[in-house]
Design a protein around this motif. Sequence first.
Motif, PDB file in Angstrom:
ATOM      1  N   ILE A  28       0.850  -1.182   0.000  1.00 55.58           N
ATOM      2  CA  ILE A  28       0.000   0.000   0.000  1.00 55.58           C
ATOM      3  C   ILE A  28       0.891   1.240   0.000  1.00 55.58           C
ATOM      4  CG2 ILE A  28      -1.742   1.315   1.270  1.00 55.58           C
ATOM      5  CD1 ILE A  28      -2.780  -1.332   0.129  1.00 55.58           C
ATOM      6  N   VAL A  29       0.563   2.237  -0.808  1.00 56.92           N
ATOM      7  CA  VAL A  29       1.333   3.476  -0.801  1.00 56.92           C
ATOM      8  C   VAL A  29       0.532   4.585  -0.135  1.00 56.92           C
ATOM      9  CG1 VAL A  29       2.826   2.967  -2.770  1.00 56.92           C
ATOM     10  CG2 VAL A  29       0.575   3.948  -3.177  1.00 56.92           C
ATOM     11  N   ILE A  30       1.236   5.404   0.636  1.00 55.72           N
ATOM     12  CA  ILE A  30       0.636   6.554   1.303  1.00 55.72           C
ATOM     13  C   ILE A  30       1.161   7.791   0.586  1.00 55.72           C
ATOM     14  CG2 ILE A  30       0.178   7.645   3.521  1.00 55.72           C
ATOM     15  CD1 ILE A  30      -0.434   4.612   3.441  1.00 55.72           C
ATOM     16  N   VAL A  31       0.287   8.511  -0.086  1.00 53.57           N
ATOM     17  CA  VAL A  31       0.724   9.632  -0.913  1.00 53.57           C
ATOM     18  C   VAL A  31       0.042  10.922  -0.477  1.00 53.57           C
ATOM     19  CG1 VAL A  31       1.131   8.105  -2.886  1.00 53.57           C
ATOM     20  CG2 VAL A  31      -1.059   9.249  -2.671  1.00 53.57           C
ATOM     21  N   GLY A  32       0.548  12.019  -1.006  1.00 54.15           N
ATOM     22  CA  GLY A  32      -0.030  13.319  -0.686  1.00 54.15           C
ATOM     23  C   GLY A  32       0.988  14.409  -0.908  1.00 54.15           C
ATOM     24  N   GLY A  33       0.547  15.630  -0.839  1.00 51.83           N
ATOM     25  CA  GLY A  33       1.429  16.762  -1.020  1.00 51.83           C
ATOM     26  C   GLY A  33       2.379  16.939   0.155  1.00 51.83           C
ATOM     27  N   PHE A  34       3.206  17.937   0.043  1.00 48.04           N
ATOM     28  CA  PHE A  34       4.210  18.240   1.055  1.00 48.04           C
ATOM     29  C   PHE A  34       3.537  18.645   2.370  1.00 48.04           C
ATOM     30  CE2 PHE A  34       7.457  21.497   2.580  1.00 48.04           C
ATOM     31  CZ  PHE A  34       8.275  20.542   3.153  1.00 48.04           C
ATOM     32  N   GLY A  35       3.902  17.950   3.465  1.00 48.16           N
ATOM     33  CA  GLY A  35       3.435  18.341   4.781  1.00 48.16           C
ATOM     34  C   GLY A  35       2.027  17.942   5.150  1.00 48.16           C
ATOM     35  N   VAL A  36       1.450  16.943   4.463  1.00 45.19           N
ATOM     36  CA  VAL A  36       0.069  16.559   4.787  1.00 45.19           C
ATOM     37  C   VAL A  36      -0.019  15.491   5.874  1.00 45.19           C
ATOM     38  CG1 VAL A  36      -0.826  17.185   2.516  1.00 45.19           C
ATOM     39  CG2 VAL A  36      -0.028  14.845   2.918  1.00 45.19           C
ATOM     40  N   PHE A  41       1.492   9.387   9.603  1.00 44.94           N
ATOM     41  CA  PHE A  41       0.561   8.278   9.410  1.00 44.94           C
ATOM     42  C   PHE A  41       1.290   6.941   9.528  1.00 44.94           C
ATOM     43  CE2 PHE A  41      -1.788   5.155   7.032  1.00 44.94           C
ATOM     44  CZ  PHE A  41      -3.124   5.467   7.217  1.00 44.94           C
ATOM     45  N   VAL A  42       2.394   6.794   8.795  1.00 44.00           N
ATOM     46  CA  VAL A  42       3.132   5.530   8.812  1.00 44.00           C
ATOM     47  C   VAL A  42       3.656   5.244  10.214  1.00 44.00           C
ATOM     48  CG1 VAL A  42       5.152   4.298   7.918  1.00 44.00           C
ATOM     49  CG2 VAL A  42       3.736   5.659   6.367  1.00 44.00           C
ATOM     50  N   ARG A  43       4.179   6.252  10.868  1.00 49.13           N
ATOM     51  CA  ARG A  43       4.705   6.071  12.219  1.00 49.13           C
ATOM     52  C   ARG A  43       3.621   5.649  13.198  1.00 49.13           C
ATOM     53  NH1 ARG A  43       8.609  11.390  12.718  1.00 49.13           N
ATOM     54  NH2 ARG A  43      10.575  10.378  12.098  1.00 49.13           N
ATOM     55  N   SER A  44       2.461   6.244  13.090  1.00 48.45           N
ATOM     56  CA  SER A  44       1.411   5.971  14.072  1.00 48.45           C
ATOM     57  C   SER A  44       0.828   4.574  13.936  1.00 48.45           C
ATOM     58  CB  SER A  44       0.289   7.007  13.947  1.00 48.45           C
ATOM     59  OG  SER A  44      -0.488   6.802  12.784  1.00 48.45           O
ATOM     60  N   VAL A  45       0.741   4.068  12.715  1.00 46.22           N
ATOM     61  CA  VAL A  45       0.028   2.811  12.496  1.00 46.22           C
ATOM     62  C   VAL A  45       0.951   1.597  12.397  1.00 46.22           C
ATOM     63  CG1 VAL A  45      -0.006   2.729   9.961  1.00 46.22           C
ATOM     64  CG2 VAL A  45      -2.003   1.939  11.265  1.00 46.22           C
ATOM     65  N   SER A  46       2.228   1.809  12.141  1.00 41.53           N
ATOM     66  CA  SER A  46       3.140   0.673  11.938  1.00 41.53           C
ATOM     67  C   SER A  46       3.354  -0.103  13.231  1.00 41.53           C
ATOM     68  CB  SER A  46       4.486   1.169  11.405  1.00 41.53           C
ATOM     69  OG  SER A  46       5.387   0.084  11.233  1.00 41.53           O
ATOM     70  N   GLU A  47       3.319  -1.419  13.124  1.00 45.31           N
ATOM     71  CA  GLU A  47       3.549  -2.265  14.288  1.00 45.31           C
ATOM     72  C   GLU A  47       5.033  -2.533  14.514  1.00 45.31           C
ATOM     73  OE1 GLU A  47       1.250  -5.575  13.062  1.00 45.31           O
ATOM     74  OE2 GLU A  47       2.837  -6.478  11.850  1.00 45.31           O
ATOM     75  N   ILE A  48       5.853  -2.181  13.544  1.00 43.63           N
ATOM     76  CA  ILE A  48       7.299  -2.291  13.682  1.00 43.63           C
ATOM     77  C   ILE A  48       7.877  -0.885  13.723  1.00 43.63           C
ATOM     78  CG2 ILE A  48       7.400  -4.506  12.487  1.00 43.63           C
ATOM     79  CD1 ILE A  48       8.436  -2.986  10.009  1.00 43.63           C
ATOM     80  N   ARG A  49       9.126  -0.774  14.143  1.00 41.68           N
ATOM     81  CA  ARG A  49       9.773   0.527  14.116  1.00 41.68           C
ATOM     82  C   ARG A  49       9.921   0.943  12.658  1.00 41.68           C
ATOM     83  NH1 ARG A  49      15.273   0.548  17.108  1.00 41.68           N
ATOM     84  NH2 ARG A  49      15.721  -0.930  15.433  1.00 41.68           N
ATOM     85  N   PHE A 112       5.019   3.026  -6.762  1.00 43.39           N
ATOM     86  CA  PHE A 112       3.701   2.601  -7.229  1.00 43.39           C
ATOM     87  C   PHE A 112       3.715   1.172  -7.767  1.00 43.39           C
ATOM     88  CE2 PHE A 112       1.921   7.093  -8.341  1.00 43.39           C
ATOM     89  CZ  PHE A 112       1.875   7.377  -6.989  1.00 43.39           C
ATOM     90  N   GLU A 113       4.866   0.723  -8.257  1.00 40.94           N
ATOM     91  CA  GLU A 113       4.939  -0.591  -8.891  1.00 40.94           C
ATOM     92  C   GLU A 113       4.560  -1.702  -7.913  1.00 40.94           C
ATOM     93  OE1 GLU A 113       8.163  -3.350 -11.366  1.00 40.94           O
ATOM     94  OE2 GLU A 113       8.639  -1.270 -10.839  1.00 40.94           O
ATOM     95  N   GLY A 114       3.580  -2.482  -8.279  1.00 40.59           N
ATOM     96  CA  GLY A 114       3.141  -3.591  -7.439  1.00 40.59           C
ATOM     97  C   GLY A 114       2.187  -3.203  -6.323  1.00 40.59           C
ATOM     98  N   ALA A 115       1.827  -1.922  -6.240  1.00 40.17           N
ATOM     99  CA  ALA A 115       0.917  -1.482  -5.171  1.00 40.17           C
ATOM    100  C   ALA A 115      -0.508  -1.891  -5.487  1.00 40.17           C
ATOM    101  CB  ALA A 115       1.001   0.026  -4.996  1.00 40.17           C
ATOM    102  N   LEU A 116      -1.187  -2.459  -4.504  1.00 43.96           N
ATOM    103  CA  LEU A 116      -2.580  -2.857  -4.693  1.00 43.96           C
ATOM    104  C   LEU A 116      -3.506  -1.653  -4.585  1.00 43.96           C
ATOM    105  CD1 LEU A 116      -4.408  -5.338  -5.137  1.00 43.96           C
ATOM    106  CD2 LEU A 116      -4.695  -5.443  -2.655  1.00 43.96           C
ATOM    107  N   GLY A 117      -3.115  -0.672  -3.765  1.00 49.78           N
ATOM    108  CA  GLY A 117      -3.952   0.503  -3.592  1.00 49.78           C
ATOM    109  C   GLY A 117      -3.181   1.607  -2.906  1.00 49.78           C
ATOM    110  N   ALA A 118      -3.848   2.751  -2.730  1.00 52.78           N
ATOM    111  CA  ALA A 118      -3.184   3.914  -2.145  1.00 52.78           C
ATOM    112  C   ALA A 118      -4.127   4.689  -1.234  1.00 52.78           C
ATOM    113  CB  ALA A 118      -2.661   4.841  -3.247  1.00 52.78           C
ATOM    114  N   ILE A 119      -3.529   5.399  -0.293  1.00 50.68           N
ATOM    115  CA  ILE A 119      -4.236   6.350   0.544  1.00 50.68           C
ATOM    116  C   ILE A 119      -3.699   7.730   0.210  1.00 50.68           C
ATOM    117  CG2 ILE A 119      -4.540   7.195   2.907  1.00 50.68           C
ATOM    118  CD1 ILE A 119      -4.315   4.229   3.785  1.00 50.68           C
ATOM    119  N   VAL A 120      -4.597   8.636  -0.159  1.00 50.78           N
ATOM    120  CA  VAL A 120      -4.212  10.016  -0.441  1.00 50.78           C
ATOM    121  C   VAL A 120      -4.553  10.861   0.779  1.00 50.78           C
ATOM    122  CG1 VAL A 120      -4.483  12.014  -1.951  1.00 50.78           C
ATOM    123  CG2 VAL A 120      -4.687   9.707  -2.902  1.00 50.78           C
ATOM    124  N   LEU A 121      -3.544  11.298   1.492  1.00 45.25           N
ATOM    125  CA  LEU A 121      -3.769  12.182   2.630  1.00 45.25           C
ATOM    126  C   LEU A 121      -3.916  13.607   2.123  1.00 45.25           C
ATOM    127  CD1 LEU A 121      -1.328  11.063   5.481  1.00 45.25           C
ATOM    128  CD2 LEU A 121      -3.811  11.142   5.583  1.00 45.25           C
TER     129      LEU A 121
END
Length: 206
Positions: A28-36, A41-49, A112-121
């Motif tokens: 999954i890719v997390i995309v968006g403009g600068f500073g969104v 998001f990745v830090r808050s939801v990731s179960e690993i460091r 994007f290559e191989g991504a099943l979907g994306a979240i646009v923040l």
Amino acid sequence: MVSRISDTVTEPRREDRLPSTASSAVKIVIVGGFGVGKTTFVRSVSEIRPLTTEETMTQAGAGIDDIAGVERKTVTTVAMDFGRITLNDELVLYLFGTPGQQRFWFLWNGLFEGALGAIVLVDTRRLEVSFDVIGRLEEAEVPFVIAVNSFPDATSYLTEEVRGALDLPESVPIVVCDARERPSSRDVLLSLMRYLRTFVTTSEST
């Protein structure tokens, strides 16, 4: 004298190991403009460091990077963010956060290559920075959902107002989240997975 590299193999931390029941992995890719809020998001939801590639912003970017609305930002992602979350006993999501500054967008194609979907923040104070982002996803034919990140000083808008401003069809889900909160970010991922299930079913029937 030639130094010898140790043969010792370092085991992953217990909390970083994949569940033994995991049988499916999705990119999954997390995309968006600068500073969104992509790194947040990745830090808050990731179960690993999470792996982050944040660097201090310098004068080298002056006049190149558009920091309107995020003048207090002092660091920026220059390559990608990476995290992981296990949604259930079998399904694992690998999360790739993209850099927001346009001068780093050449990295997006590989992410994007191989991504099943994306979240646009998106940040409702600066919706215009999302236009090109959405266009890139549409060109790459990557299905996505919109996640409106709730900033304290941002005006609240109805979902249909955001949809109209971004010129999105009714089929694209729009959800509100707080990228700082793990439950909220996880709900966005669940919304994306539900949408992808519907998206695949619709595609197969046409």
